[in-house]
Design an enzyme around this catalytic site. Structure first.
Site, PDB file in Angstrom:
ATOM      1  N   ARG A 103       0.823  -1.144  -0.227  1.00 10.83           N
ATOM      2  CA  ARG A 103       0.006  -0.089  -0.146  1.00 10.83           C
ATOM      3  C   ARG A 103       0.730   1.288   0.034  1.00 10.83           C
ATOM      4  O   ARG A 103       0.309   2.478   0.094  1.00 10.83           O
ATOM      5  CB  ARG A 103      -0.848   0.058   1.565  1.00 10.83           C
ATOM      6  CG  ARG A 103      -1.736  -1.434   1.558  1.00 10.83           C
ATOM      7  CD  ARG A 103      -3.125  -1.337   1.752  1.00 10.83           C
ATOM      8  NE  ARG A 103      -3.889  -0.250   1.526  1.00 10.83           N
ATOM      9  CZ  ARG A 103      -4.666  -0.190   0.454  1.00 10.83           C
ATOM     10  NH1 ARG A 103      -4.765  -1.058  -0.606  1.00 10.83           N
ATOM     11  NH2 ARG A 103      -5.405   0.989   0.238  1.00 10.83           N
ATOM     12  N   CYS A 127      -2.803  -6.429   2.323  1.00 12.52           N
ATOM     13  CA  CYS A 127      -3.965  -7.615   2.629  1.00 12.52           C
ATOM     14  C   CYS A 127      -5.174  -7.220   2.426  1.00 12.52           C
ATOM     15  O   CYS A 127      -5.819  -6.163   2.290  1.00 12.52           O
ATOM     16  CB  CYS A 127      -3.539  -7.744   4.012  1.00 12.52           C
ATOM     17  SG  CYS A 127      -1.776  -8.368   4.727  1.00 12.52           S
ATOM     18  N   ASP A 321      -4.729  -4.939  14.234  1.00 16.77           N
ATOM     19  CA  ASP A 321      -3.591  -5.967  13.759  1.00 16.77           C
ATOM     20  C   ASP A 321      -3.299  -7.001  15.111  1.00 16.77           C
ATOM     21  O   ASP A 321      -2.459  -7.864  15.132  1.00 16.77           O
ATOM     22  CB  ASP A 321      -2.427  -5.299  13.468  1.00 16.77           C
ATOM     23  CG  ASP A 321      -2.722  -4.522  12.264  1.00 16.77           C
ATOM     24  OD1 ASP A 321      -3.083  -4.983  11.196  1.00 16.77           O
ATOM     25  OD2 ASP A 321      -2.766  -3.023  12.484  1.00 16.77           O
ATOM     26  N   VAL A 343     -12.511  -1.435  12.702  1.00 14.85           N
ATOM     27  CA  VAL A 343     -11.684  -0.790  11.872  1.00 14.85           C
ATOM     28  C   VAL A 343     -11.948  -1.124  10.448  1.00 14.85           C
ATOM     29  O   VAL A 343     -12.124  -0.425   9.289  1.00 14.85           O
ATOM     30  CB  VAL A 343     -10.160  -0.770  12.243  1.00 14.85           C
ATOM     31  CG1 VAL A 343      -9.308  -0.136  11.377  1.00 14.85           C
ATOM     32  CG2 VAL A 343      -9.819  -0.225  13.562  1.00 14.85           C
TER      33      VAL A 343
HETATM   34  N1  EPU Z   1      -9.992   4.084   4.725  1.00 14.31           N
HETATM   35  C1  EPU Z   1     -10.840   4.681   3.774  1.00 14.31           C
HETATM   36  N2  EPU Z   1     -10.722   5.652   2.880  1.00 14.31           N
HETATM   37  C2  EPU Z   1      -9.307   5.908   2.830  1.00 14.31           C
HETATM   38  C3  EPU Z   1      -8.586   5.304   3.603  1.00 14.31           C
HETATM   39  C4  EPU Z   1      -8.773   4.602   4.660  1.00 14.31           C
HETATM   40  O1  EPU Z   1     -12.309   4.454   3.925  1.00 14.31           O
HETATM   41  O2  EPU Z   1      -8.996   6.463   1.852  1.00 14.31           O
HETATM   42  C5  EPU Z   1     -10.631   3.247   5.887  1.00 14.31           C
HETATM   43  C6  EPU Z   1     -10.216   1.940   5.732  1.00 14.31           C
HETATM   44  O3  EPU Z   1     -11.050   1.104   4.627  1.00 14.31           O
HETATM   45  C7  EPU Z   1     -10.275   1.165   6.766  1.00 14.31           C
HETATM   46  C8  EPU Z   1     -10.056   2.612   7.853  1.00 14.31           C
HETATM   47  O4  EPU Z   1      -9.972   3.540   7.055  1.00 14.31           O
HETATM   48  O5  EPU Z   1     -11.716   0.811   7.253  1.00 14.31           O
HETATM   49  C9  EPU Z   1      -8.753   2.524   8.290  1.00 14.31           C
HETATM   50  O6  EPU Z   1      -7.640   2.268   7.514  1.00 14.31           O
HETATM   51  P1  EPU Z   1      -6.248   3.049   7.483  1.00 14.31           P
HETATM   52  O7  EPU Z   1      -6.069   3.914   6.441  1.00 14.31           O
HETATM   53  O8  EPU Z   1      -6.048   3.489   8.839  1.00 14.31           O
HETATM   54  O9  EPU Z   1      -5.111   1.899   7.113  1.00 14.31           O
HETATM   55  P2  EPU Z   1      -4.089   1.873   6.272  1.00 14.31           P
HETATM   56  O10 EPU Z   1      -3.033   2.857   6.657  1.00 14.31           O
HETATM   57  O11 EPU Z   1      -4.351   1.250   4.847  1.00 14.31           O
HETATM   58  C10 EPU Z   1      -2.299   0.894   8.238  1.00 14.31           C
HETATM   59  C11 EPU Z   1      -1.480  -0.389   8.492  1.00 14.31           C
HETATM   60  C12 EPU Z   1      -2.262  -1.716   8.623  1.00 14.31           C
HETATM   61  C13 EPU Z   1      -3.224  -1.533   9.974  1.00 14.31           C
HETATM   62  C14 EPU Z   1      -4.220  -0.006   9.808  1.00 14.31           C
HETATM   63  C15 EPU Z   1      -4.900   0.399  11.061  1.00 14.31           C
HETATM   64  C16 EPU Z   1       0.350  -0.114   7.219  1.00 14.31           C
HETATM   65  C17 EPU Z   1       1.206  -0.307   5.611  1.00 14.31           C
HETATM   66  N3  EPU Z   1      -0.733  -0.443   7.424  1.00 14.31           N
HETATM   67  O12 EPU Z   1      -3.293   0.522   7.053  1.00 14.31           O
HETATM   68  O13 EPU Z   1      -1.700  -2.735   8.683  1.00 14.31           O
HETATM   69  O14 EPU Z   1      -4.147  -2.531  10.233  1.00 14.31           O
HETATM   70  O15 EPU Z   1      -3.225   1.241   9.504  1.00 14.31           O
HETATM   71  O16 EPU Z   1      -3.919   0.632  11.981  1.00 14.31           O
HETATM   72  O17 EPU Z   1       0.622   0.925   7.889  1.00 14.31           O
HETATM   73  C18 EPU Z   1      -0.703  -4.570   8.577  1.00 14.31           C
HETATM   74  O18 EPU Z   1       0.444  -4.437   8.893  1.00 14.31           O
HETATM   75  O19 EPU Z   1      -0.882  -6.163   8.457  1.00 14.31           O
HETATM   76  C19 EPU Z   1      -1.715  -3.825   8.360  1.00 14.31           C
HETATM   77  C20 EPU Z   1      -2.933  -4.258   7.686  1.00 14.31           C
END
Ligand code: EPU
Length: 457
Positions: A103, A127, A321, A343
């Site tokens: 991502r 994922c 996580d 989440v």
């Molecule tokens: N969301 C939206 N629109 C967006 C962005 C996010 O609707 O533009 C929603 C997502 O669909 C989700 C929620 O907001 O329902 C939270 O998503 P977030 O953006 O916080 O997640 P992320 O930045 O994509 C990171 C970690 C994840 C972790 C989440 C929550 C990284 C690379 N990934 O993901 O880690 O679960 O924050 O803490 O930093 C992992 O390490 O296995 C992993 C999945």
């Protein structure tokens, strides 16, 4: 196991379960900080140094992305040197080699727009735990002044009039979207105010890095972050904060296998919510805060584990996580436990494999045990009821994603008999450094199929 799965037969670990994990593991820097810190290096006019970098595939992916953009990246032990002085545009084909792998590419937008005036982002990977849209990212970037064009190759961005500070409120405190705003606002003209921001420890560590580079970022109360744009940032030198997801994974493995694991590097301040949950379940831990050799020892108390009602949330709540390894441990608790996932909408897929191993887990679309969340209204199976204790038995398991995959490993180690877990190279190596060596060091009885060993020689 899914018959449609394309995992190669040799991507498999054989686990002879039923042995308590005993010993010590060392966790290095957090995957979810290190990858973002690498992106931040792009913003500097001089080289950056990042320490405690884990040997995981996500680091390799971001290294590849930086290199195609002209950044000189060298790894020496666990220290990464990144020289961005010759940043240049990369071709769509070179970048698309990394399509679908992670991502992180979406976070390159702001830095590349500042450095080069344009950016190209391939299709994202990561994922499969929900829709994972990027609408917040693109909406914020447009408000900063970016022009976003999608075509069959991916997403092209430009900033014909430069990037300008914004006032922006996130619909949900998204980790990635908060990082997007930070990495863009630090060099935008004027001030940015971000409301409803995520404040995970990894984000605060990224803010520390940006501050070392010369950024002006104020973290106010109530999830408000204010960023005053500056004209230039220099390189940084930083030690990444430890991986609290990996630490919690080993802690849960100790509990589920009735063992005792000292997680060197685990830090109490980042894990307070997890530690409360661990103790509520009946697990024992002891914090050693020696600056060099410190960590947290986690162990099974030898008495019955207690059921609990939990829900995941953004920081300082229970991390999404941490949910999967905790659920495996809860299959061994004496009574009914609840886990409400708020989440992601689709983060219980792995429980079907646990059920085949004898776990008693039912999924519900209601918001069980706590606050109504956005998934309940939309009928997603996002609450789990776990009835324990269950005697887990061995099975052939197919890993669906990174964190679920580690929980499959824990379940197989806790189960009686020999399990075969498929997809370990594809998924676990993305985020767990040397996990096989660590398992062996803890006394786990694991082996690779003979064909894999032959290929590796
Ligand atoms: N969301 C939206 N629109 C967006 C962005 C996010 O609707 O533009 C929603 C997502 O669909 C989700 C929620 O907001 O329902 C939270 O998503 P977030 O953006 O916080 O997640 P992320 O930045 O994509 C990171 C970690 C994840 C972790 C989440 C929550 C990284 C690379 N990934 O993901 O880690 O679960 O924050 O803490 O930093 C992992 O390490 O296995 C992993 C999945």
């Amino acid at each position: 196991m899914s018959s449609t799965d394309a995992t190669p037969a040799e991507d498999m670990l054989i686990i002879h379960g039923g042995t308590p994990l005993e010993g010590e593991v060392h966790v290095r820097g957090a995957k979810n900080l290190v990858s973002k810190a690498m992106v931040a290096a792009l913003l500097g006019t001089s080289p950056s140094v990042l320490r405690s970098v884990p040997a995981i595939r996500d680091v390799e992916v971001v290294t590849g992305l930086l290199r195609v953009h002209g950044v000189d990246v060298e790894l020496d032990g666990d220290t990464l040197y990144m020289d961005p002085t010759s940043v240049e545009s990369a071709g769509v084909e070179e970048i698309n080699v990394h399509a679908g792998t992670s991502r992180i590419p979406i976070l390159l937008c702001g830095p590349l727009l500042h450095r080069l005036g344009r950016a190209f982002i391939p299709d994202l990977g990561g994922c499969n735990i929900g829709g994972r849209p990027i609408d917040f990212h693109l909406d914020a970037l447009r408000k900063f002044g970016a022009v976003v064009d999608k075509d069959a190759d991916g997403t092209h961005l430009s900033a014909p009039n430069g990037l300008h500070g914004i006032r922006y409120e996130l619909e949900f405190p998204s980790v990635g979207a908060t990082e997007q705003v930070l990495l863009t606002a630090v060099m935008a003209k004027g001030t940015t105010e971000l409301r409803n921001a995520a404040i995970e420890p990894e984000i605060i560590d990224l803010i520390c890095i940006l501050q070392k580079m010369g950024a002006i970022i104020k973290v106010h109360t109530n999830r408000v972050i204010e960023i005053v744009g500056v004209d230039e940032l220099k390189g940084y030198s930083h030690r990444a904060l430890p991986d609290r997801i990996e630490a919690a994974s080993w802690a849960s493995a100790a509990l589920a296998t009735q063992g005792s694991v000292f997680v060197r590097g685990a830090q109490q301040t980042d894990m307070m919510t997890f530690l409360n949950v661990f103790r509520s379940i009946g697990g024992a831990y002891e914090v050693n805060d020696d600056p060099n050799e410190g960590g947290i020892r986690f162990w099974h108390p030898g008495t019955a584990l207690k059921p609990v009602a939990l829900e995941t949330d953004v920081h300082p709540g229970l991390m999404t996580d941490w949910q999967q390894p905790i659920v495996v441990a809860l299959t061994q608790a004496d009574g009914l436990s609840i886990m409400h996932e708020t989440v992601y909408e689709n983060r219980f897929g792995y429980t079907s494999e646990l059920r085949r191993m004898g776990a008693n887990i039912e999924l519900y679309s209601d918001c069980l045990g706590g606050t109504p969340c956005r998934w309940g209204r939309r009928n997603f199976l996002h609450s789990a009821v776990i009835a324990g204790p269950s005697k887990l038995h061995a099975a052939d398991l197919q890993i669906p994603d990174l964190r679920a995959g580690f929980s499959h490993l824990i379940a197989a180690m806790a189960a009686e008999g020999t399990s075969r877990v498929y997809g370990v190279d594809r998924y676990i190596t993305r985020g767990y450094e040397n996990f096989e060596a660590k398992l062996l060091g803890l006394g786990a009885k694991i082996e690779r199929p003979t064909s894999t060993l032959a290929n590796r020689r």
